[in-house]
Design a protein around this motif. Structure first.
Motif, PDB file in Angstrom:
ATOM      1  N   THR A  43      12.315   1.761 -20.060  1.00 36.23           N
ATOM      2  CA  THR A  43      13.068   0.511 -20.218  1.00 36.23           C
ATOM      3  C   THR A  43      12.556  -0.286 -21.404  1.00 36.23           C
ATOM      4  N   ALA A  44      11.245  -0.265 -21.639  1.00 40.70           N
ATOM      5  CA  ALA A  44      10.643  -1.049 -22.722  1.00 40.70           C
ATOM      6  C   ALA A  44      10.926  -0.463 -24.108  1.00 40.70           C
ATOM      7  N   SER A  95       9.307   4.794 -15.626  1.00 38.84           N
ATOM      8  CA  SER A  95      10.601   4.112 -15.696  1.00 38.84           C
ATOM      9  C   SER A  95      10.482   2.800 -16.471  1.00 38.84           C
ATOM     10  N   ALA A  96       9.384   2.063 -16.233  1.00 39.77           N
ATOM     11  CA  ALA A  96       9.164   0.811 -16.961  1.00 39.77           C
ATOM     12  C   ALA A  96       8.978   1.074 -18.452  1.00 39.77           C
ATOM     13  N   GLY A 133       5.934   3.591 -13.275  1.00 35.76           N
ATOM     14  CA  GLY A 133       5.370   3.267 -14.584  1.00 35.76           C
ATOM     15  C   GLY A 133       6.147   3.900 -15.718  1.00 35.76           C
ATOM     16  N   ILE A 192       4.225  -3.690 -21.178  1.00 38.66           N
ATOM     17  CA  ILE A 192       5.325  -2.742 -21.007  1.00 38.66           C
ATOM     18  C   ILE A 192       6.430  -3.357 -20.156  1.00 38.66           C
ATOM     19  N   ARG A 193       6.046  -4.132 -19.151  1.00 35.80           N
ATOM     20  CA  ARG A 193       7.022  -4.713 -18.230  1.00 35.80           C
ATOM     21  C   ARG A 193       7.547  -6.074 -18.689  1.00 35.80           C
ATOM     22  N   SER A 194       7.188  -6.485 -19.900  1.00 33.78           N
ATOM     23  CA  SER A 194       7.547  -7.839 -20.345  1.00 33.78           C
ATOM     24  C   SER A 194       8.949  -7.962 -20.912  1.00 33.78           C
ATOM     25  N   SER A 253       0.035  -2.479 -19.078  1.00 38.59           N
ATOM     26  CA  SER A 253       1.181  -2.376 -18.169  1.00 38.59           C
ATOM     27  C   SER A 253       1.982  -3.677 -18.141  1.00 38.59           C
ATOM     28  N   GLY A 254       1.306  -4.817 -18.280  1.00 37.53           N
ATOM     29  CA  GLY A 254       2.014  -6.088 -18.305  1.00 37.53           C
ATOM     30  C   GLY A 254       2.904  -6.223 -19.534  1.00 37.53           C
TER      31      GLY A 254
END
Length: 224
Positions: A169-170, A165-166, A163, A129-131, A126-127
């Motif tokens: 975006t990724a 949505s993230a 999650g 993906i959000r990077s 998850s980290g």
């Protein structure tokens, strides 16, 4: 019959214990009394990679993010399909699983961890993906038991609205989110569509034409 022998065990975040067992040439990774994976059953995990790679074939320097190393079925299948200019980042939360891949299960992994296209990150997917935005052509999630978590409650956040949505975006435009699950989940299909994905739900067998029926969602980022 050859008995099972426990080779190692490891605590996982948020509690629980993984156990690596072997019976002859067969390996099993257990969580309590639940078998998470078995070296004889690779069909649906391989399908996760093949279905994803088919849909991004022809892209220059494709970048895949795989959540969950497991026994490496998805990784090896992806490497067999991808071009030489591809990159594959694998996020594995449990360091012991990476150690098992390089140790007692090295023969199963067949050198795939040393492929120059591969980067192993011992971290929560998850980290990654959000990077950052538009980093990946495909995100492949074989984490836990699917959208309905089994081993770790925090995994549920990968599959909720925030999650998804993230993940969108990724992804680069036209990129895809592919999710493995042990079974269907109509609510998750709706959440994918609500998050702006074009969704295909595919049923596949655990071992070729035999074994349990698993589900793979292929969700395309339709943003341009």
């Amino acid at each position: 019959m050859i008995p099972w022998v426990q080779l190692d065990s490891a605590k996982i975040p948020d509690g629980g214990e993984l156990r690596l067992k072997r019976r002859g040439a067969e390996f099993s990774i257990m969580l309590g009394t639940n078998e998470l994976m078995n070296s004889r059953l690779s069909g649906s995990e391989e399908a996760l990679a093949k279905l994803s790679c088919d849909r991004i074939r022809g892209r220059k320097e494709p970048h895949l993010l795989i959540g969950g190393l497991g026994m490496g079925f998805t990784l090896r299948a992806a490497l067999a399909e991808l071009s030489d200019d591809a990159r594959v980042t694998v996020a594995e939360l449990a360091p012991a699983v990476v150690a098992w891949a390089r140790g007692p299960m090295a023969e199963i992994f067949d050198g795939s961890l040393d492929d120059p296209r591969v980067t192993i990150r011992e971290t929560d997917v998850s980290g990654l993906i959000r990077s950052g935005a538009a980093r990946y052509d495909a995100i492949l999630l074989d984490v836990d038991n699917g959208p309905e978590g089994l081993s770790r409650k925090a995994n549920d956040a990968l599959y909720d609205r925030a999650g998804l949505s993230a993940a969108r975006t990724a992804l680069r435009p036209g990129g895809l989110l592919a999710v493995w699950s042990s079974g269907p989940d109509a609510g998750f299909t709706r959440r994918l569509r609500d998050a702006g994905f074009s969704v295909e739900e595919i049923r596949t067998r655990a071992n070729g034409r035999r074994g349990a029926r698993h589900v793979i969602w292929i969700a395309i980022n339709t943003a341009r």
